[in-house]
Design an enzyme around this catalytic site. Structure first.
Site, PDB file in Angstrom:
ATOM      1  N   ASN A 152      30.650  25.610  -0.575  1.00 28.04           N
ATOM      2  CA  ASN A 152      30.974  26.723   0.318  1.00 28.04           C
ATOM      3  C   ASN A 152      31.741  26.279   1.560  1.00 28.04           C
ATOM      4  O   ASN A 152      31.780  26.995   2.550  1.00 28.04           O
ATOM      5  CB  ASN A 152      29.708  27.508   0.693  1.00 28.04           C
ATOM      6  CG  ASN A 152      28.644  26.624   1.305  1.00 28.04           C
ATOM      7  OD1 ASN A 152      28.919  25.509   1.745  1.00 28.04           O
ATOM      8  ND2 ASN A 152      27.414  27.113   1.346  1.00 28.04           N
ATOM      9  N   GLN A 198      15.273  30.190  11.301  1.00 26.56           N
ATOM     10  CA  GLN A 198      15.843  31.221  10.438  1.00 26.56           C
ATOM     11  C   GLN A 198      14.787  31.734   9.480  1.00 26.56           C
ATOM     12  O   GLN A 198      14.159  30.898   8.828  1.00 26.56           O
ATOM     13  CB  GLN A 198      17.043  30.645   9.670  1.00 26.56           C
ATOM     14  CG  GLN A 198      18.212  30.356  10.589  1.00 26.56           C
ATOM     15  CD  GLN A 198      19.494  29.995   9.875  1.00 26.56           C
ATOM     16  OE1 GLN A 198      20.538  29.959  10.491  1.00 26.56           O
ATOM     17  NE2 GLN A 198      19.445  29.718   8.596  1.00 26.56           N
ATOM     18  N   HIS A 216      23.003  34.153   8.946  1.00 22.80           N
ATOM     19  CA  HIS A 216      23.567  32.957   8.308  1.00 22.80           C
ATOM     20  C   HIS A 216      24.193  33.351   6.958  1.00 22.80           C
ATOM     21  O   HIS A 216      23.547  33.287   5.912  1.00 22.80           O
ATOM     22  CB  HIS A 216      22.457  31.923   8.108  1.00 22.80           C
ATOM     23  CG  HIS A 216      22.969  30.554   7.794  1.00 22.80           C
ATOM     24  ND1 HIS A 216      22.172  29.447   7.861  1.00 22.80           N
ATOM     25  CD2 HIS A 216      24.180  30.108   7.419  1.00 22.80           C
ATOM     26  CE1 HIS A 216      22.881  28.377   7.535  1.00 22.80           C
ATOM     27  NE2 HIS A 216      24.099  28.758   7.253  1.00 22.80           N
TER      28      HIS A 216
HETATM   29  P1  NDP Z   1      31.219  16.944   5.644  1.00 21.44           P
HETATM   30  O1  NDP Z   1      30.193  15.933   5.332  1.00 21.44           O
HETATM   31  O2  NDP Z   1      32.411  17.107   4.788  1.00 21.44           O
HETATM   32  O3  NDP Z   1      31.769  16.710   7.111  1.00 21.44           O
HETATM   33  C1  NDP Z   1      30.954  16.397   8.190  1.00 21.44           C
HETATM   34  C2  NDP Z   1      31.780  15.628   9.154  1.00 21.44           C
HETATM   35  O4  NDP Z   1      31.016  15.454  10.339  1.00 21.44           O
HETATM   36  C3  NDP Z   1      32.161  14.240   8.650  1.00 21.44           C
HETATM   37  O5  NDP Z   1      33.543  14.078   8.826  1.00 21.44           O
HETATM   38  C4  NDP Z   1      31.348  13.337   9.568  1.00 21.44           C
HETATM   39  O6  NDP Z   1      31.961  12.162   9.911  1.00 21.44           O
HETATM   40  C5  NDP Z   1      31.316  14.167  10.815  1.00 21.44           C
HETATM   41  N1  NDP Z   1      30.330  13.770  11.795  1.00 21.44           N
HETATM   42  C6  NDP Z   1      29.055  13.419  11.579  1.00 21.44           C
HETATM   43  N2  NDP Z   1      28.465  13.155  12.764  1.00 21.44           N
HETATM   44  C7  NDP Z   1      29.393  13.354  13.726  1.00 21.44           C
HETATM   45  C8  NDP Z   1      29.382  13.225  15.134  1.00 21.44           C
HETATM   46  N3  NDP Z   1      28.281  12.831  15.786  1.00 21.44           N
HETATM   47  N4  NDP Z   1      30.517  13.502  15.823  1.00 21.44           N
HETATM   48  C9  NDP Z   1      31.632  13.882  15.161  1.00 21.44           C
HETATM   49  N5  NDP Z   1      31.688  14.021  13.811  1.00 21.44           N
HETATM   50  C10 NDP Z   1      30.579  13.759  13.113  1.00 21.44           C
HETATM   51  O7  NDP Z   1      30.425  18.326   5.776  1.00 21.44           O
HETATM   52  P2  NDP Z   1      30.982  19.806   5.717  1.00 21.44           P
HETATM   53  O8  NDP Z   1      32.247  19.882   6.472  1.00 21.44           O
HETATM   54  O9  NDP Z   1      30.954  20.323   4.340  1.00 21.44           O
HETATM   55  O10 NDP Z   1      29.817  20.551   6.491  1.00 21.44           O
HETATM   56  C11 NDP Z   1      29.550  20.256   7.857  1.00 21.44           C
HETATM   57  C12 NDP Z   1      28.267  20.940   8.271  1.00 21.44           C
HETATM   58  O11 NDP Z   1      28.470  22.332   8.278  1.00 21.44           O
HETATM   59  C13 NDP Z   1      27.086  20.721   7.313  1.00 21.44           C
HETATM   60  O12 NDP Z   1      26.403  19.527   7.591  1.00 21.44           O
HETATM   61  C14 NDP Z   1      26.234  21.922   7.576  1.00 21.44           C
HETATM   62  O13 NDP Z   1      25.322  21.645   8.608  1.00 21.44           O
HETATM   63  C15 NDP Z   1      27.227  22.975   8.053  1.00 21.44           C
HETATM   64  N6  NDP Z   1      27.407  24.006   7.029  1.00 21.44           N
HETATM   65  C16 NDP Z   1      27.166  25.293   7.372  1.00 21.44           C
HETATM   66  C17 NDP Z   1      27.261  26.284   6.444  1.00 21.44           C
HETATM   67  C18 NDP Z   1      27.030  27.703   6.801  1.00 21.44           C
HETATM   68  O14 NDP Z   1      26.771  28.504   5.926  1.00 21.44           O
HETATM   69  N7  NDP Z   1      27.129  28.082   8.066  1.00 21.44           N
HETATM   70  C19 NDP Z   1      27.572  26.000   5.050  1.00 21.44           C
HETATM   71  C20 NDP Z   1      27.933  24.616   4.809  1.00 21.44           C
HETATM   72  C21 NDP Z   1      27.800  23.674   5.764  1.00 21.44           C
HETATM   73  P3  NDP Z   1      32.437  11.005   8.959  1.00 21.44           P
HETATM   74  O15 NDP Z   1      32.529  11.541   7.587  1.00 21.44           O
HETATM   75  O16 NDP Z   1      33.747  10.673   9.535  1.00 21.44           O
HETATM   76  O17 NDP Z   1      31.402   9.984   9.109  1.00 21.44           O
END
Ligand code: NDP
Length: 385
Positions: free
Chosen positions: A147, A314, A333
């Site tokens: 998603n 939630q 959500h």
């Molecule tokens: P990804 O794992 O693709 O991306 C997460 C990114 O966050 C990675 O690039 C990671 O870094 C980076 N990161 C981790 N810690 C830090 C930090 N302290 N500062 C800056 N960057 C950081 O996940 P998604 O993009 O798929 O999802 C992200 C988040 O969104 C999920 O963890 C979830 O909590 C939320 N989400 C919400 C949804 C909703 O329905 N609202 C649905 C899906 C997700 P790197 O890889 O470079 O180490």
């Protein structure tokens, strides 16, 4: 025989749908990074139907029962005497969605002696105590990418709706009014603004890509820098930290996982360093921002708007201050639970279960914890301890 305990959100208030607004959902080829969509051996539901609610059962019943397993489904997940708590001691597998999370705390894990797999039908496994799962050797898996684009679309919608003052203007129409000035006194163009994302993973990068044609200045911070060609293609400005980035932005979108480094990141101090009248969009996790600090920043005008779909806990209680604070565009959500996304994460859930019961490896990109350690995507994006 295994017991699969599935915690899903309630059916629609007027009953499970008999028909839908559209016929089906578009079939996708691959995800933008080349990852393949889920590949279960079969699917027992019509794509585009409501799967995430209790009666939808993630389309799993005939498959699981056909294999001799038991499927228990409930929406009752909170409080001392919830059905989830009562059934948990029998569960080999717990499935829940971040939209209606079954919080698997260390205490609950201790009460689930049979639990071997905690499966998130969606993305984000912070509702599971990962340290406790590691200690107990429980596998934690989620349906990576299912998603991400759904959420990115929601983020873009929320940015535009906040900056252009869409929701209050729509409200004027619904109330029979026509005061243009009421609508436009807080309405701006996004064009020319500085927009930054905290994290440029699957969602964050998709947001950047979608915003590039709006002629904005794009910024990002992440633990790992994106390839130089990509930075050039999207004209991105990289910042070492969120602290470095936010003073340069008119709009900030949060797309990082919740873990110890991001918990409470947007506190009173960080919000104070943002431009006056900035917009903050958070579809990542509520605990990444300080609840009261957001309310105060909207009241003082430090923030011009706040929108997102993530709350804590939630479901949010009826008196949650984010329901009534000014200049907010909150939804429940929902961003990652469109009917399109449900089709993908129901397929992914089944794929993971087929691997788990078949004794074949779960795809690395779906793994958060495995074999007593962070694994796969979890090893990349989460921290233990
Ligand atoms: P990804 O794992 O693709 O991306 C997460 C990114 O966050 C990675 O690039 C990671 O870094 C980076 N990161 C981790 N810690 C830090 C930090 N302290 N500062 C800056 N960057 C950081 O996940 P998604 O993009 O798929 O999802 C992200 C988040 O969104 C999920 O963890 C979830 O909590 C939320 N989400 C919400 C949804 C909703 O329905 N609202 C649905 C899906 C997700 P790197 O890889 O470079 O180490």
């Amino acid at each position: 025989m295994a017991t699969v305990l599935c915690v899903l959100y309630d059916d629609p208030t007027d009953g499970y749908p008999k028909e839908y607004a559209r016929d089906g959902v578009p079939a996708l080829g691959r995800y933008p990074d080349g990852q393949t969509l889920p590949t279960p051996s079969a699917t027992d539901f019509a794509p585009g139907t409501l799967l995430g609610s209790v009666s939808g059962e993630l389309g799993l019943r005939s498959y699981l029962e056909g294999q001799g397993h038991r499927l228990l489904v409930t929406s009752d997940k909170d409080g001392e005497d919830s059905e989830f708590d009562r059934l948990l001691p029998e569960a080999d597998v717990v499935i829940s969605q971040p939209f209606w999370p079954a919080y698997l705390t260390a205490e609950r894990i201790a009460k689930a002696p049979n639990l071997k797999l905690a499966l998130t039908a969606g993305i984000g496994s912070d509702h599971v105590d990962l340290d406790a799962a590691i200690a107990r050797g429980i596998t934690v898996a989620e349906v990576t990418f299912c998603n991400s684009i759904s959420v990115a679309e929601h983020v873009v919608m929320m940015i535009l709706s906040q900056v252009r003052n869409y929701l209050p203007s729509h409200d004027v129409v619904r109330r029979g009014g026509w005061n243009i000035a009421d609508c436009v006194a807080r309405s701006y163009d996004l064009e020319g603004m500085d927009v930054g994302t905290v994290a440029a993973g699957r969602i964050g990068l998709a947001v950047l890509r979608r915003l590039a044609p709006f002629d904005v200045h794009l910024h990002y911070t992440d633990q790992h820098r994106l390839p130089a060609e990509l930075e050039q293609e999207l004209n991105l400005t990289f910042h070492e930290s969120a602290q470095d980035m936010v003073p340069h932005c008119d709009v900030v979108t949060v797309n990082a996982p919740l873990h110890p480094q991001t918990r409470n990141l947007f506190d009173e101090n960080l919000l104070a360093t943002m431009r006056r009248g900035a917009y903050l969009i958070n579809t990542a996790r509520a605990l990444i921002v300080d609840q009261q600090a957001v309310v105060d920043a909207l009241a003082s005008g430090q923030l011009a708007g706040y929108a997102g779909d993530v709350w804590y806990p939630q479901p949010a209680p009826a008196d949650h201050p984010w329901r009534t604070m000014p200049h907010q565009g909150m939804t429940p959500h929902i961003s990652g639970s469109s009917l399109s996304a449900q089709t993908r994460y129901a397929d992914g859930t089944r794929e993971i279960l087929e691997s788990f019961f078949g004794g074949t490896p779960i795809r690395d990109e779906y793994l958060i914890v495995d074999g007593g350690a962070l694994a796969g995507t979890g090893a990349h994006s989460y921290t233990a301890g």
